[in-house]
Design an enzyme around this catalytic site. Structure first.
Site, PDB file in Angstrom:
ATOM      1  N   ASN A 293      24.280  88.713  87.538  1.00 45.60           N
ATOM      2  CA  ASN A 293      25.655  88.862  88.016  1.00 45.60           C
ATOM      3  C   ASN A 293      26.086  87.505  88.563  1.00 45.60           C
ATOM      4  O   ASN A 293      25.714  87.131  89.673  1.00 45.60           O
ATOM      5  CB  ASN A 293      25.695  89.946  89.101  1.00 45.60           C
ATOM      6  CG  ASN A 293      27.099  90.187  89.623  1.00 45.60           C
ATOM      7  OD1 ASN A 293      28.036  89.464  89.273  1.00 45.60           O
ATOM      8  ND2 ASN A 293      27.245  91.183  90.477  1.00 45.60           N
TER       9      ASN A 293
ATOM     10  N   ARG B 228      26.730  91.104  83.942  1.00 49.67           N
ATOM     11  CA  ARG B 228      27.952  91.755  84.396  1.00 49.67           C
ATOM     12  C   ARG B 228      29.122  90.835  84.060  1.00 49.67           C
ATOM     13  O   ARG B 228      29.117  89.657  84.426  1.00 49.67           O
ATOM     14  CB  ARG B 228      27.898  91.968  85.907  1.00 49.67           C
ATOM     15  CG  ARG B 228      29.193  92.488  86.427  1.00 49.67           C
ATOM     16  CD  ARG B 228      29.235  92.503  87.916  1.00 49.67           C
ATOM     17  NE  ARG B 228      30.511  93.035  88.354  1.00 49.67           N
ATOM     18  CZ  ARG B 228      31.130  92.649  89.452  1.00 49.67           C
ATOM     19  NH1 ARG B 228      30.579  91.752  90.237  1.00 49.67           N
ATOM     20  NH2 ARG B 228      32.284  93.179  89.780  1.00 49.67           N
TER      21      ARG B 228
ATOM     22  N   HIS C  17      34.988  98.325  88.652  1.00 50.55           N
ATOM     23  CA  HIS C  17      33.843  99.140  89.111  1.00 50.55           C
ATOM     24  C   HIS C  17      33.426 100.155  88.048  1.00 50.55           C
ATOM     25  O   HIS C  17      32.824 101.174  88.354  1.00 50.55           O
ATOM     26  CB  HIS C  17      34.166  99.940  90.395  1.00 50.55           C
ATOM     27  CG  HIS C  17      34.288  99.119  91.631  1.00 50.55           C
ATOM     28  ND1 HIS C  17      35.201  99.423  92.615  1.00 50.55           N
ATOM     29  CD2 HIS C  17      33.612  98.039  92.072  1.00 50.55           C
ATOM     30  CE1 HIS C  17      35.083  98.548  93.597  1.00 50.55           C
ATOM     31  NE2 HIS C  17      34.123  97.697  93.295  1.00 50.55           N
TER      32      HIS C  17
ATOM     33  N   HIS D 242      34.122 104.977  94.944  1.00 50.96           N
ATOM     34  CA  HIS D 242      33.162 103.877  95.157  1.00 50.96           C
ATOM     35  C   HIS D 242      33.684 103.061  96.335  1.00 50.96           C
ATOM     36  O   HIS D 242      34.709 102.369  96.221  1.00 50.96           O
ATOM     37  CB  HIS D 242      33.056 103.008  93.893  1.00 50.96           C
ATOM     38  CG  HIS D 242      32.188 101.804  94.089  1.00 50.96           C
ATOM     39  ND1 HIS D 242      30.954 101.655  93.495  1.00 50.96           N
ATOM     40  CD2 HIS D 242      32.359 100.693  94.845  1.00 50.96           C
ATOM     41  CE1 HIS D 242      30.404 100.513  93.886  1.00 50.96           C
ATOM     42  NE2 HIS D 242      31.259  99.914  94.703  1.00 50.96           N
TER      43      HIS D 242
ATOM     44  N   ARG E 224      40.740  93.347 101.215  1.00 48.56           N
ATOM     45  CA  ARG E 224      41.914  93.499 100.336  1.00 48.56           C
ATOM     46  C   ARG E 224      42.818  94.611 100.846  1.00 48.56           C
ATOM     47  O   ARG E 224      42.338  95.647 101.314  1.00 48.56           O
ATOM     48  CB  ARG E 224      41.488  93.830  98.906  1.00 48.56           C
ATOM     49  CG  ARG E 224      40.737  92.731  98.204  1.00 48.56           C
ATOM     50  CD  ARG E 224      40.567  93.072  96.726  1.00 48.56           C
ATOM     51  NE  ARG E 224      39.504  92.276  96.149  1.00 48.56           N
ATOM     52  CZ  ARG E 224      38.410  92.786  95.571  1.00 48.56           C
ATOM     53  NH1 ARG E 224      38.258  94.096  95.456  1.00 48.56           N
ATOM     54  NH2 ARG E 224      37.498  91.983  95.087  1.00 48.56           N
TER      55      ARG E 224
ATOM     56  N   ILE F 251      29.635 102.197 101.906  1.00 44.80           N
ATOM     57  CA  ILE F 251      30.292 103.105 102.854  1.00 44.80           C
ATOM     58  C   ILE F 251      30.098 104.549 102.408  1.00 44.80           C
ATOM     59  O   ILE F 251      29.717 105.419 103.196  1.00 44.80           O
ATOM     60  CB  ILE F 251      31.803 102.763 102.968  1.00 44.80           C
ATOM     61  CG1 ILE F 251      31.995 101.339 103.514  1.00 44.80           C
ATOM     62  CG2 ILE F 251      32.526 103.781 103.841  1.00 44.80           C
ATOM     63  CD1 ILE F 251      33.442 100.832 103.497  1.00 44.80           C
TER      64      ILE F 251
ATOM     65  N   GLU G  85      24.322  99.956  89.635  1.00 53.30           N
ATOM     66  CA  GLU G  85      24.972  99.189  88.571  1.00 53.30           C
ATOM     67  C   GLU G  85      23.959  98.379  87.763  1.00 53.30           C
ATOM     68  O   GLU G  85      24.043  98.309  86.544  1.00 53.30           O
ATOM     69  CB  GLU G  85      26.043  98.278  89.177  1.00 53.30           C
ATOM     70  CG  GLU G  85      27.260  99.078  89.624  1.00 53.30           C
ATOM     71  CD  GLU G  85      28.108  98.365  90.662  1.00 53.30           C
ATOM     72  OE1 GLU G  85      27.676  98.321  91.830  1.00 53.30           O
ATOM     73  OE2 GLU G  85      29.170  97.860  90.311  1.00 53.30           O
TER      74      GLU G  85
HETATM   75  P1  ADP Z   1      29.615  95.388  98.080  1.00 52.58           P
HETATM   76  O1  ADP Z   1      30.926  95.895  97.597  1.00 52.58           O
HETATM   77  O2  ADP Z   1      29.682  94.002  98.634  1.00 52.58           O
HETATM   78  O3  ADP Z   1      28.442  95.646  97.154  1.00 52.58           O
HETATM   79  P2  ADP Z   1      28.398  97.488  99.669  1.00 52.58           P
HETATM   80  O4  ADP Z   1      28.488  98.527  98.617  1.00 52.58           O
HETATM   81  O5  ADP Z   1      27.058  96.991 100.052  1.00 52.58           O
HETATM   82  O6  ADP Z   1      29.347  96.252  99.393  1.00 52.58           O
HETATM   83  O7  ADP Z   1      29.112  98.105 100.979  1.00 52.58           O
HETATM   84  C1  ADP Z   1      29.277  97.350 102.130  1.00 52.58           C
HETATM   85  C2  ADP Z   1      29.973  98.226 103.158  1.00 52.58           C
HETATM   86  O8  ADP Z   1      29.140  99.358 103.453  1.00 52.58           O
HETATM   87  C3  ADP Z   1      30.230  97.516 104.481  1.00 52.58           C
HETATM   88  O9  ADP Z   1      31.539  97.811 104.950  1.00 52.58           O
HETATM   89  C4  ADP Z   1      29.209  98.162 105.396  1.00 52.58           C
HETATM   90  O10 ADP Z   1      29.601  98.167 106.747  1.00 52.58           O
HETATM   91  C5  ADP Z   1      29.173  99.572 104.845  1.00 52.58           C
HETATM   92  N1  ADP Z   1      28.007 100.289 105.348  1.00 52.58           N
HETATM   93  C6  ADP Z   1      26.708 100.086 105.061  1.00 52.58           C
HETATM   94  N2  ADP Z   1      25.933 100.908 105.815  1.00 52.58           N
HETATM   95  C7  ADP Z   1      26.767 101.631 106.611  1.00 52.58           C
HETATM   96  C8  ADP Z   1      26.605 102.642 107.612  1.00 52.58           C
HETATM   97  N3  ADP Z   1      25.401 103.087 107.956  1.00 52.58           N
HETATM   98  N4  ADP Z   1      27.708 103.150 108.205  1.00 52.58           N
HETATM   99  C9  ADP Z   1      28.936 102.705 107.860  1.00 52.58           C
HETATM  100  N5  ADP Z   1      29.171 101.769 106.922  1.00 52.58           N
HETATM  101  C10 ADP Z   1      28.106 101.233 106.311  1.00 52.58           C
END
Ligand code: ADP
Length: 409
Positions: free
Chosen positions: A12, A90, A179, A207, A240, A331, A384
């Site tokens: 990626n 990717r 995505h 997502h 964003r 999240i 992914e």
């Molecule tokens: P990316 O899009 O960069 O791959 P991720 O899928 O890793 O990002 O998601 C990152 C988000 O997930 C951040 O906002 C992070 O705070 C949130 N996140 C990860 N663990 C938790 C948790 N236990 N509670 C709330 N939010 C979380």
């Protein structure tokens, strides 16, 4: 002695970063993964993760070729390089040209380049990675997997903007969605998990990571999604804005003297959870801050949930029936609070939250978090890299789609 099984290298490549994962061609978990950061800068370095251990190495050469040289040196030292049978990349934008993954040829490279005006930051960076691998491993086939491909099944009612048709005809201005790899993988896993018929289901996948989008999936096909020509449209994201009235952008331009490029940067990098909270783009940080009374953090969470629930409701109108809402991404997989608040807003559809299951479903678990006879709410961890590896392996005649083992709650 039997030959060792073939491997897939997933790459990626971003403008200043390059992430990689090495997987078996028949699936399973990563043997080694990692990524280079700060490419182009003197502090460029690369991290390797294997067997739970992480090592960081400074890069001798601070560009994409240097990052790949470090990756290949590490794979060689681990005895893995000679087993890499295909490389899966990717690629962010495939426009209307690509509705599925493809083996990369010189013609395909030119076509990916032709899509670059639609993703001027992303596609050229993806191409840097592809060209660097071509140079280093000329005999190994490469496959491109597009973020947009899954959404090519959207009907025109969902894909067109209500602007002059000449913008679409002459400049490709339409909604493409992103995505797609995650939405395709997660929807497939959710359908299997819930035992829904492959040819008779309607689900919405949310997502929710730093970038966030939701997609309506009808019988395995995307029929509407929240992102548009670029990933800026739709849900509230880390930095964003998601949906934003263009008239408001014009107002800001007139009243502050900013040009389009400056406003675009603010909407991409200084808005969303960060812009609203004036604290952080990170959902976990905001949840903690909201608990401690930070007003901005509370507002950011409220707007995030409002927009998400509103979009899920809107996406459901592209389905004859709503069987399930699926949460994924950092999240979606971990924030019991965001899921509970969102499901709480979807009572009109008959959702009922199973509070204990929701709290238990964190840290990469697949599970159902709803109860009762209404539609299901489920959590499905995304993968992914696994899907890119599976596509790459399949296109060169190796392995089958991986079905990663997950713990169910
Ligand atoms: P990316 O899009 O960069 O791959 P991720 O899928 O890793 O990002 O998601 C990152 C988000 O997930 C951040 O906002 C992070 O705070 C949130 N996140 C990860 N663990 C938790 C948790 N236990 N509670 C709330 N939010 C979380």
């Amino acid at each position: 002695m039997l030959p060792l099984p073939p491997l897939v290298l997933v790459v990626n490549s971003g403008s200043s970063s390059l992430k990689f994962t090495v997987l078996g061609a028949d699936g399973g978990s990563a043997l080694v993964s990692g990524g280079a950061e700060c490419l182009g800068l003197p502090e460029a370095r690369i991290a390797f993760k294997a067997n739970g251990a992480k090592t960081i190495v400074e890069l001798d050469r601070n560009d994409h070729t240097g990052a790949l040289a470090a990756i290949f040196a590490r794979l060689d030292a681990d005895g893995l390089l000679s087993r890499v049978a295909v490389v899966g990349h990717r690629v962010v934008h495939g426009a209307e040209r690509f509705s599925a993954s493809v083996v990369i040829t010189p013609e395909i490279l030119a076509e990916i380049e032709a899509c670059s005006p639609l993703a001027p930051l992303h596609n050229p960076a993806n191409l840097l990675g592809i060209r660097a691998v071509l140079e280093a491993l000329p005999g190994v086939p490469q496959v491109a997997v597009f973020d947009t491909a899954f959404h090519q099944t959207m009907p025109r009612s969902a894909s067109l903007y209500a602007v002059p048709m000449s913008w679409y005809r002459d400049h490709g201005v339409r909604r493409y969605g992103f995505h797609g790899t995650s939405h395709r993988y997660v929807s497939g896993e959710a359908v299997r998990f819930l035992g829904l018929p492959a040819d008779d289901h309607g689900i919405v996948v949310a997502h929710l990571g730093n970038g966030a989008s939701a997609t309506a999936v009808l019988n395995g096909r995307s029929v509407d999604t929240t992102m548009g020509l670029t990933p800026l449209e739709g849900l509230v994201m880390g930095t964003r804005s998601g949906d934003f009235d263009f008239g408001a952008a014009a107002h800001v331009a007139r009243t502050t003297g900013r040009d389009i490029a400056a406003i675009e940067t603010i909407l991409n990098k200084a808005s969303g959870l960060l812009g609203l909270s004036e604290l952080s783009n990170d959902c976990r940080t905001l949840e903690t801050a909201a608990d401690e009374g930070h007003e901005g953090a509370a507002i950011a969470i409220e707007v995030f949930v409002h927009r998400l629930a509103r979009h899920i409701g809107g996406l459901a109108t592209s389905l004859p029936r709503l069987d399930a809402v699926v949460f994924t991404g950092g999240i979606g997989e971990n924030s019991a609070r965001i899921r509970a608040l969102t499901i709480g807003r979807l009572g009109a559809f008959g959702f009922r939250l199973d509070e204990a299951a929701n709290l238990a479903c964190v840290g990469g678990r697949i599970g159902r978090i709803s109860t009762g006879r209404g539609p299901a709410a489920v959590v499905v961890p995304t993968d992914e890299e696994g899907l890119i590896a599976a596509d790459a392996a399949k296109l060169v005649g190796l392995g089958e789609e991986p079905a990663p083992a997950r713990r169910a709650v």
